[in-house]
Structure formats: structure tokens, C-alpha cells
Design a protein around this motif. Structure first.
Motif, PDB file in Angstrom:
ATOM      1  N   ARG A 140       0.855  -1.182   0.000  1.00 50.66           N
ATOM      2  CA  ARG A 140       0.000   0.000   0.000  1.00 50.66           C
ATOM      3  C   ARG A 140       0.900   1.244   0.000  1.00 50.66           C
ATOM      4  NH1 ARG A 140      -3.985  -1.845   4.995  1.00 50.66           N
ATOM      5  NH2 ARG A 140      -4.877  -3.705   3.962  1.00 50.66           N
ATOM      6  N   PRO A 141       0.610   2.239  -0.834  1.00 49.04           N
ATOM      7  CA  PRO A 141       1.454   3.439  -0.859  1.00 49.04           C
ATOM      8  C   PRO A 141       1.624   4.101   0.510  1.00 49.04           C
ATOM      9  CG  PRO A 141       0.043   3.400  -2.776  1.00 49.04           C
ATOM     10  CD  PRO A 141      -0.407   2.257  -1.909  1.00 49.04           C
ATOM     11  N   GLN A 142       0.559   4.168   1.277  1.00 49.89           N
ATOM     12  CA  GLN A 142       0.667   4.800   2.593  1.00 49.89           C
ATOM     13  C   GLN A 142       1.592   4.005   3.509  1.00 49.89           C
ATOM     14  OE1 GLN A 142      -0.447   7.787   3.432  1.00 49.89           O
ATOM     15  NE2 GLN A 142       0.547   7.572   5.440  1.00 49.89           N
ATOM     16  N   ILE A 163       5.175   4.937   2.759  1.00 44.59           N
ATOM     17  CA  ILE A 163       5.512   6.241   3.340  1.00 44.59           C
ATOM     18  C   ILE A 163       5.783   6.108   4.837  1.00 44.59           C
ATOM     19  CG2 ILE A 163       4.571   8.528   3.871  1.00 44.59           C
ATOM     20  CD1 ILE A 163       3.021   8.261   1.153  1.00 44.59           C
ATOM     21  N   SER A 219       0.219   9.638  -0.499  1.00 46.11           N
ATOM     22  CA  SER A 219      -0.034   8.271  -0.963  1.00 46.11           C
ATOM     23  C   SER A 219      -0.585   8.229  -2.383  1.00 46.11           C
ATOM     24  CB  SER A 219      -0.990   7.551  -0.005  1.00 46.11           C
ATOM     25  OG  SER A 219      -2.233   8.211   0.068  1.00 46.11           O
TER      26      SER A 219
END
Length: 371
Positions: free
Chosen positions: A31-33, A36, A51
Motif C-alpha cells: 500500500r502506498p501509505q 511512506i 499516498s
């Protein structure tokens, strides 16, 4: 929440159909988040700190038409998967996301040798991923009441020289979550034969093997996967179509001749782990065109090859199995019966005992009957 895809004309939710995922990379499904947050925790930079912007960056970078360029995006994802905490979280969320897409059985492939930069051993890395998988399975069961089964495919990088070591690692963990073995990475110039000692060892230990082949290289690579790797499945395998000669076509039929490799793969029912969106992004189907309708998927399906539908890397391709099925339905007018064939093909090719495959087939048939 994942996008809900509907079968054209019927209104059936594709997401709710039971599915099998055979070709899905752990470091390609973050997941992009999560990237991060994990990057911030260990003090490394990422290309974007929002995100949505990061998701776009991955998709844009991956859409290069080159497998080599496509693979560079993994420098970012693997960087945040170097600790027990990082591996556990990524694996846990990976299982949750598969279940949200209707997957009831999945095999997660990943290369432990790429996750040792912060001091983990190979065995610790495999154990961390397994802990995450088991936590994800528990989450799914407690959250939805549904079950999902997951196996690890321990992968060796084909450009490195650790094949036998990674094969031994896979065998050590075969009763603790590992379902099989794979080689991945840059295909062209790195034939399966380079890892012959690993494949010999795996054959003696009766651990099943899938090999990336027929993506960035052609028939010789596939031949090597079958002969040197003893592959029971082909990772992608899309360029097997190069061994199929179309003699003529009329309004109703296409007449073809199969070359020896294609004939062997079809007659032995060796599954093709096709990943349509990824195959477009990496240029694997460039010989036939640059749109999904040009993909040899339908040719292979109509000729009774054991085709399966996969995502390869959900982050890089911004996709799910449901989305891949929707795209294929739009390109080739597939319906619910076709979707069921693809899932039954995958279930039959799963690295599971026969009894478990039979049970999986029953689950799929029941789910499609109820759709």
C-alpha cells in the motif's frame, strides 16, 4: 475500499467471485501509505510523500515497455522491507488486500535474499513474512468470517548466484508456510540453467517449482524453465505464443500449428501464469501489439492451454485480479463461464496436495454457482 467491478451485461460483481492468485509479488503489492510510513520510521526518502502521488509515481515508472526499467521500481519497495516489523506488516496487509478482492487461495512470491540489508538472516526474513501472513489470515477470519489460505513461494534472483542456498531455505520451511520455489528478475541473459544445482536439489526434495520465463525472453527461456528447471508452471509464459504458427483464418476458425515447446506445455497442462496489464507494461507482448486486445491470452485460451489470470504486481499495475478479469472481459467478451475456467485452472495448478486442490475446486464451483 477496492473498486467493485461488474461483469458486462450481467451486473455480477467480479470482486465477490472466489479467486485463486498464483503470481503476485510481495514487494509489488504494498500500500502506498504503508511505504511512506515505513520509510519515515527507518529514515529513508521516497519519491512522493502523499499516498495518491506515490501510487501515480509507481504506475508511471512501471509503464515503460521494458522489464529492466519496470524492475527499478522495486528499489523503493524493498528498501522498506528490511526489518521484521516491515516484512510482517507488508505481508499482513497483502493477505488482507487479497481477501478484499475475493481471493480464497494465494501464493505470495518474494526473494528473501533482497531483504537482508538491516541484519536479518534468510530464515528470520521467511519467518517474519510467515508471521505476517498468519496474522492476515486471522484478520480475515475475524473480520469477515471467511477463510483464505496462503503459501509462500521462496524466490531466488536469477542474476545472482545464491540459487542453491535459497532452494535449501525453501525446503527448510516447507512445513512452515513455503509452498514452492521460483526464480525471478532480469530474464534475458540469465537462463534457468545458471541455477541447475538448485533445481536438481529441489527435484530430489520434491518441492514444486515455477519459473519466470517467456516474459522478457522467448522460447529458449521457456525450454530452459521446463528442461533445467522442471517447472510445473510458467511465470507469465506469454511468449510461448511465438511457438504457435497461424496458418490461416476464416470467419469461424483459426488454423494453427504448435511448435514442440508449445505442444509440450499444452499436452502436459503446464499452467501459464499470465498477467495481462503487467505484460503490456513490460513490453512482453510487443510482438503482437500494445493494447490488451493484442495479447495472446485469447489465442492460448482458445487452444486449450491452461491459462490463469494474475496481477504480477498490484502496486505497479494499479490492479487487482477483479480488474484484470474485467479488462479481459472487455477485450475478449468473456463471461462468467470463462472466469470460472480461469479460476479452476489456477486451482488445479496450485502447489497444494491433491485433496486440498479438490476442496478448492469445490469452493470455486460453489461460489460461481451462487453468482
Amino acid at each position: 475500499m477496492p473498486t467493485d467491478y461488474l461483469l458486462p451485461g450481467g451486473g455480477t460483481s467480479i470482486n465477490s467471485l472466489p479467486k485463486v492468485s498464483l503470481h503476485d509479488h510481495l514487494d509489488g503489492g504494498l500500500r502506498p501509505q504503508t511505504i511512506i510510513e515505513l520509510a519515515d520510521a527507518i529514515g529513508i526518502d521516497v519519491p512522493e510523500t502523499d499516498s495518491t502521488a506515490l501510487a501515480t509515481w509507481f504506475a508511471d515508472q512501471a509503464d515503460s515497455g521494458s522489464l529492466v526499467e519496470y524492475l527499478k521500481t522495486f528499489d523503493v519497495t524493498t528498501a522498506v522491507m528490511q526489518t521484521t516489523e516491515g516484512l510482517e506488516r507488508v505481508a499482513r496487509e497483502f493477505v488482507q488486500d487479497l481477501a478484499a478482492d475475493g481471493v480464497i487461495y494465494g501464493e505470495i512470491r518474494w526473494a528473501p535474499e533482497q531483504h537482508l540489508a538491516r541484519g536479518l538472516t534468510l530464515d528470520q526474513a521467511v519467518e517474519a513474512v510467515q508471521a505476517g501472513i498468519e496474522a492476515g489470515i486471522d484478520d480475515v477470519a475475524s473480520g469477515t468470517g471467511n477463510g483464505i489460505r496462503i503459501g509462500q513461494l521462496v524466490t531466488a534472483m536469477r542474476h545472482a548466484n545464491r540459487g542453491l542456498e535459497i532452494a535449501e531455505l525453501a525446503v527448510r520451511h516447507r512445513d512452515r508456510g513455503v509452498a514452492g520455489f521460483d526464480i525471478a528478475g532480469a530474464e534475458l541473459g540469465f537462463p534457468a540453467r545458471n541455477h541447475l544445482s538448485a533445481f536438481d536439489y529441489l527435484a530430489k526434495e520434491f518441492l514444486p517449482v515455477t519459473v519466470h520465463a517467456g516474459e522478457a525472453d522467448g522460447i529458449d527461456s521457456i525450454r530452459g524453465a521446463l528442461f533445467d528447471g522442471r517447472a510445473l508452471r510458467l511465470g507469465h509464459g506469454v511468449r510461448l505464443a511465438e511457438d504457435i504458427s497461424i496458418e490461416r483464418e476464416d470467419d469461424d476458425n483459426t488454423y494453427v500449428t504448435l511448435g514442440p515447446v508449445a505442444q509440450w506445455v499444452r499436452d502436459r497442462e503446464i499452467a501459464l501464469e499470465l498477467s495481462p496489464s503487467s505484460n503490456l507494461q513490460t513490453g512482453a507482448i510487443a510482438a503482437w501489439g500494445d493494447e490488451l486486445v493484442d495479447h495472446p491470452f485469447d489465442l492460448l485460451y482458445q487452444l486449450d492451454f491452461r491459462v490463469t489470470v494474475n496481477t504480477d504486481n498490484r502496486l505497479m499495475s494499479r490492479t487487482t485480479i477483479s480488474r484484470e478479469l474485467a479488462l479481459l472481459a472487455d477485450a475478449f467478451s468473456y463471461d462468467l463461464d470463462d472466469f470460472e475456467v480461469f479460476q479452476l485452472n489456477a486451482a488445479s495448478a496450485a502447489f497444494l496436495p491433491l485433496e486440498d486442490r479438490d476442496e478448492l475446486i469445490e469452493q470455486i464451483s460453489a461460489g460461481f454457482d451462487a453468482a
